[in-house]
Design an enzyme around this catalytic site. Structure first.
Site, PDB file in Angstrom:
ATOM      1  N   PHE A 118       5.499  27.264   3.671  1.00 10.49           N
ATOM      2  CA  PHE A 118       4.357  26.312   3.811  1.00 10.49           C
ATOM      3  C   PHE A 118       3.596  26.800   5.011  1.00 10.49           C
ATOM      4  O   PHE A 118       4.149  27.138   6.132  1.00 10.49           O
ATOM      5  CB  PHE A 118       5.116  24.781   4.053  1.00 10.49           C
TER       6      PHE A 118
ATOM      7  N   THR B 270       2.455  25.440   7.736  1.00  7.04           N
ATOM      8  CA  THR B 270       2.640  25.095   8.871  1.00  7.04           C
ATOM      9  C   THR B 270       4.042  25.567   9.465  1.00  7.04           C
ATOM     10  O   THR B 270       4.417  25.529  10.575  1.00  7.04           O
ATOM     11  CB  THR B 270       2.905  23.481   8.960  1.00  7.04           C
ATOM     12  N   LYS B 271       4.826  26.377   8.633  1.00  6.77           N
ATOM     13  CA  LYS B 271       6.059  27.031   9.094  1.00  6.77           C
ATOM     14  C   LYS B 271       5.810  28.146  10.265  1.00  6.77           C
ATOM     15  O   LYS B 271       4.763  28.603  10.359  1.00  6.77           O
ATOM     16  CB  LYS B 271       6.964  27.357   7.867  1.00  6.77           C
ATOM     17  N   ASN B 272       6.950  28.342  10.795  1.00  8.48           N
ATOM     18  CA  ASN B 272       6.826  29.616  11.758  1.00  8.48           C
ATOM     19  C   ASN B 272       6.398  30.959  11.130  1.00  8.48           C
ATOM     20  O   ASN B 272       5.521  31.582  11.663  1.00  8.48           O
ATOM     21  CB  ASN B 272       8.210  29.889  12.465  1.00  8.48           C
TER      22      ASN B 272
END
Length: 368
Positions: A179, A181-183
């Site tokens: 997604f 927003t993930k790292n």
């Protein structure tokens, strides 16, 4: 809370070049870029196989089903997590069985697992929440004692380590989310299963293409859940900087912790990184007094913050049939009332960190 544009502009040329490469190849589904990402992430995770799927939720669901979880089974997990954790269990036909969290880390309290095991228990799904892995040694000891599968929800923990072990290395499999927003975030949805279980990997590959093998021959019901080739190509570019991005997150976390310690422990409790863990700080999550008032004050001052997660899963209306009620998991319920996550994306400037800390101190000094 998160600005993705600066990261894009820092690698814009390479991203556009790889997108053009995909478009020129006309290979859009399960092509070379997806295969490269699967191989690289499996190697990175110290596992044998990577299986790219449509999103992190499908990674959890398909891993469970590929491991043999079915209707009537029970899977032990936590109520303090994103909905997809328990949702994937229910979609596989099994019943989520909740255990409370460790108040220090917000992860599964391994000491509470054994009392939740029944004759129907077939798996444990620990969540590596906020970027720190759960107590995998204790979890795996219990899993081995009762012959249980362990599917790790590592959606927030790519790059995290537990005594040198990565997600998927100790458990039966782990699920990553890409997604945005993930790292390691895509420019849309994406997910991956990593595992060293050959049979689970093979069945996952079949399930992601409508349950077919060979093509057009269907022996099981599957899904249309494949990692998009464009997203895989973009992720390959970003993957090269994953460790650097995680190091920047850790540096920001250290800054917050150092400069917020004067508010601790009365007003603020900063995150704890347990011995043997490498925390990648997908979120920098505090326990705070006057949480809702603080969040409103920060917003007035132009600072975003988020509550991950305001309602524990055992009291969500969709899981009412499971028979849980408020008070069953006091640590999860207490956390839901106290947690607040601050901005921590890699490109966050030091002046922004300084301003956030200064504003929080102003708020609490007014309280004292």
């Amino acid at each position: 809370m998160l600005d993705l544009s600066e990261q894009y502009h820092s690698m814009r040329g390479e991203v556009l070049e790889t997108i053009d490469n995909v478009l020129s190849s006309s290979q859009y589904i399960l092509g070379d870029h997806a295969k490269k990402l699967e191989d690289d992430l499996a190697h990175y995770s110290h596992t044998a196989y990577g299986i790219g799927v449509g999103n992190g939720s499908d990674a959890l669901h398909i891993a469970l089903q590929a491991a043999g979880i079915k209707e009537g089974d029970e899977v032990i997990t936590v109520p303090f997590t994103f909905f997809a954790t328990a949702g994937s269990i229910a979609r596989a036909g099994a019943a989520p069985v909740f255990v409370d969290i460790d108040p220090a880390t917000f992860n599964m309290d391994a000491a509470k697992i054994e009392q939740a095991v029944t004759d129907k228990t077939k798996a444990i799904m620990p969540v590596h929440l906020y970027g720190q892995m759960a107590d995998m040694k204790e979890i795996m000891d219990i899993a081995q004692k009762y012959n249980l599968i362990v599917i790790e929800d590592a959606a927030q923990a790519i790059g995290a380590e537990y005594y040198g072990k990565k997600p998927g290395e100790l458990g039966t499999a782990a699920a990553y989310s890409f997604f945005p927003t993930k790292n390691l975030g895509a420019y849309g949805d994406g997910g991956m299963i990593v595992t060293s279980d050959r049979a689970l990997a093979e069945k996952s590959r079949i399930l992601r293409v409508h349950g077919s093998k060979p093509k057009y021959f269907h022996h099981i019901l599957g899904y249309n859940s494949r990692l998009d080739e464009l997203q895989a190509a973009i992720l390959n570019v970003k993957f090269k900087k994953l460790n650097e991005f995680n190091s920047m997150r850790r540096a920001h976390a250290s800054y917050y912790t150092e400069h917020l310690n004067e508010l601790s422990p009365h007003y603020v409790k900063t995150p704890i990184e347990k011995e043997g863990n490498y925390h990648v700080y997908h979120q920098y999550t505090l326990r705070v007094e006057h949480r809702d008032e603080l969040q409103s004050y920060l917003k007035e001052k132009g600072i975003d913050s988020m509550v991950y997660y305001p309602i524990p899963l055992h009291v969500q209306p969709v899981f009412k049939s499971l028979g849980y009620q408020e008070g069953d998991f006091p640590e999860a319920e207490k956390a839901a009332k106290e947690v607040l996550s601050l901005p921590i994306y890699p490109e966050l400037a030091e002046e922004d960190l300084t301003y956030i800390v200064k504003t929080m101190k102003e708020f609490y000094h007014s309280k004292s």
